[in-house]
Design an enzyme around this catalytic site. Structure first.
Site, PDB file in Angstrom:
ATOM      1  CG  PHE A 185      -0.588   0.817   2.375  1.00 25.04           C
ATOM      2  CD1 PHE A 185       0.274   0.338   3.337  1.00 25.04           C
ATOM      3  CD2 PHE A 185      -1.086   2.108   2.530  1.00 25.04           C
ATOM      4  CE1 PHE A 185       0.634   1.112   4.433  1.00 25.04           C
ATOM      5  CE2 PHE A 185      -0.741   2.890   3.612  1.00 25.04           C
ATOM      6  CZ  PHE A 185       0.128   2.393   4.566  1.00 25.04           C
ATOM      7  CE  LYS A 186       4.982   1.564   5.027  1.00 25.87           C
ATOM      8  NZ  LYS A 186       4.219   0.369   5.416  1.00 25.87           N
ATOM      9  CG  ASP A 187       4.063   0.616  -4.347  1.00 28.93           C
ATOM     10  OD1 ASP A 187       5.227   0.994  -4.108  1.00 28.93           O
ATOM     11  OD2 ASP A 187       3.778  -0.556  -4.644  1.00 28.93           O
TER      12      ASP A 187
END
Ligand SMILES: *Cc1c(COP(=O)(O)O)cnc(C)c1O
Length: 547
Positions: free
Chosen positions: A121-123
């Protein structure tokens, strides 16, 4: 609250700085008083937001939301649209963050946040942050050549997820170098391969023959070092950067629009979001969405056994270490759980292994503002009072390892949030149960997403279907956490590792790698030598190629 978007400014949670631009907040990352940046006002939604926004694409929706936080005098509309387009064109699905229904009877949905370049999700945030950094620097460097150009040196430490997402967010960006330290041999093989096979000249992997804590100590020492700060402009990409929170607001709205189109969603239905939580960055974006006006009934925090947030919501005490080390569910000590010197437990969901949640400070500011200040006071005075409370709490956390809030603050926190703590054993059990349940049809959860689903199932016992829908955030692809997934599913009918592995990961571990080794015994000065030398070599190569 109003949306004077043209004048959106930022302040520090500890009261030391006010009236900063979005650009200053993003490039500085952390305020000089040690606080975090928040917008001076949470904008409210336009009155016709549902009809106006519900059919927008992810990128169009991101533009509408970001525009409420970034003045067009700072980033003109066409530029902002272009940054957004480039940030999400790297995702593998057109939806960017699609929602799937996991359990029709219980109305449990999964918001899949792992379709970006590094499958986590950090993308969503770091693809945007990388383009923002580049945009600001290139603009500052207009008409400048060679050594006159401002150059940003991003330095970070990682035990896996943040490092790969930061590298993919910053690779190839002009006027930016990125250095990511990882503990040699202690990062999962896939994550190590993701980081070290990126060949862009501005990406520098440093393998340290120590632990993640050693890497973090090196980062802190470099940020505190006057010498390197004189010659290099350092920046961080950890989850305290405001742009990361902002970028994450979009998917709460996107998932909402997705859900209200479903026939099972009735006019009287309510929505709960469940978020696997570590540093409180992901769920804080949900809080902003809710405060803006998104009709979410509750935000449910799901922690692993590093449960400082869960304990806070139970007791009002925010404390680094529980009084007795063993807080495992049912009072059963968890055998084999490694506890680090500072008290962090090593769990099957390593991206949530934290001692304190850095972004919680931002929520504290809003709670203090709401509870301790009165609307008859001037806004400037109210802001400074809230900042003063936050400063006292954080000073106590530093000096005494924790602090207590009074009942009013806790009650205010409970209005918007509930919490759940999930053990490793239950995490594995949920992965197994969801895989073998007829309703979810072989869906394979990663351990972080499984913590969210466990929280959603528990919450659904209090807030019952059919009137309640749960949207649980899936934060990583299962292939990134192979050992936990294998532990849960080995021997299950229909399971094999080949079904999990995306084609992008096949052969990744055999690709050429670029990494510099750093010896712990040479200390942070050794790291500084490597950083200075590699930035210098990079700049010379750019000069040779350019002029
Ligand atoms: C970072 C991360 C989390 C935790 O998010 P926070 O914003 O730190 O609360 C959860 N799951 C995965 C896979 C992550 O990488």
């Amino acid at each position: 609250m109003s949306s004077h978007t043209a004048s959106q400014r930022y302040l520090s949670t500890r009261g030391g700085s006010y009236d900063l631009s979005f650009e200053e907040a993003v490039l500085k990352g952390l305020a000089s008083d040690g606080g975090l940046f928040i917008p001076e006002e949470i904008p409210s939604l336009p009155s016709d937001w549902v009809s106006k926004w519900q059919h927008l694409s992810f990128g169009e929706l991101a533009y509408e939301i970001f525009s409420l936080y970034i003045s067009p005098f700072e980033i003109p509309a066409t530029d902002l649209k272009d940054i957004i387009r480039r940030s999400y064109s790297t995702f593998r699905t057109e939806d960017v963050t699609p929602t799937v229904t996991l359990d029709k009877d219980k109305n449990i949905h999964l918001l899949e946040l792992f379709h970006g370049p590094t499958f986590a999700f950090k993308d969503v945030a770091l693809q945007f942050l990388g383009n923002l950094f580049e945009y600001f620097l290139v603009r500052r460097n207009q008409g400048k050549t060679g050594r006159d150009r401002e150059h940003l040196t991003v330095i970070g430490a990682t035990s896996g997820d943040t490092g790969s997402a930061a590298i993919y967010g910053l690779r190839g960006k002009k006027d930016v170098s990125v250095f990511i330290m990882h503990p040699q041999g202690k990062v999962s093989p896939i994550q190590e391969a993701q980081m070290t096979t990126v060949m862009d000249a501005n990406v520098h992997n440093l393998a340290v023959d120590g632990t993640f804590d050693d890497c973090q100590d090196f980062v802190k020492a470099l940020f505190a070092d006057p010498e390197i700060n004189k010659t290099h402009r350092l920046a961080a990409v950890n989850s305290i950067n405001w742009a990361r929170i902002l970028a994450q607001i979009t998917y709460y709205f996107y998932a909402y629009f997705n859900l209200i189109r479903k026939p099972s969603f009735l006019p009287a239905s309510t929505i709960r979001f469940v978020v696997p939580t570590g540093n409180f960055g992901d769920i804080l974006a949900g809080y902003f969405a809710k405060r803006m006006g998104l009709p979410a009934e509750k935000l449910v925090i799901a922690t692993n056994e590093n449960d400082i947030l869960h304990r806070f919501w139970q007791t009002g005490k925010y404390e680094k270490k529980p009084v007795h080390g063993k807080e495992a569910e049912g009072g059963i000590p968890q055998d084999g759980v490694k506890v680090h010197e500072d008290g962090v437990k090593e769990t099957l969901s390593p991206a949530m292994d934290i001692l304190v949640s850095s972004n919680f400070e931002r929520l504290l500011w809003f709670l203090a503002y709401e509870v301790y200040t009165t609307s008859s006071d001037a806004v400037a005075q109210r802001r400074s009072q809230a900042g003063e409370h936050v400063r006292l709490w954080l000073d106590a956390l530093k000096a005494e390892g924790g602090f207590n809030v009074d009942q009013q603050i806790l009650a205010a926190a409970k209005k918007d949030f509930e919490s759940e703590r999930v053990s490793d054993r239950q995490t594995l059990q949920t992965i197994t149960e969801i895989f073998s349940s007829p309703s979810s049809q072989g869906y394979i959860l990663d351990p972080h997403s499984a913590i969210g689903i466990t929280g959603a199932l528990r919450s659904a016992e209090r807030a019952t279907p059919p009137s309640t829908h749960h949207i649980s955030l899936a934060t990583a692809h299962p292939a990134k956490f192979s050992s936990a997934v294998d532990m849960a599913l080995n021997g299950q009918r229909g399971y094999s590792w080949d079904v999990v592995l995306p084609s992008e990961f096949v052969g990744l571990e055999d690709k050429p790698r670029r990494v510099s080794n750093v010896k712990k015994s040479e200390g942070w000065e050794g790291v500084r030598r490597v950083v200075v030398a590699e930035v210098e070599a990079e700049l010379q190569a750019v000069e040779r190629a350019g002029k």
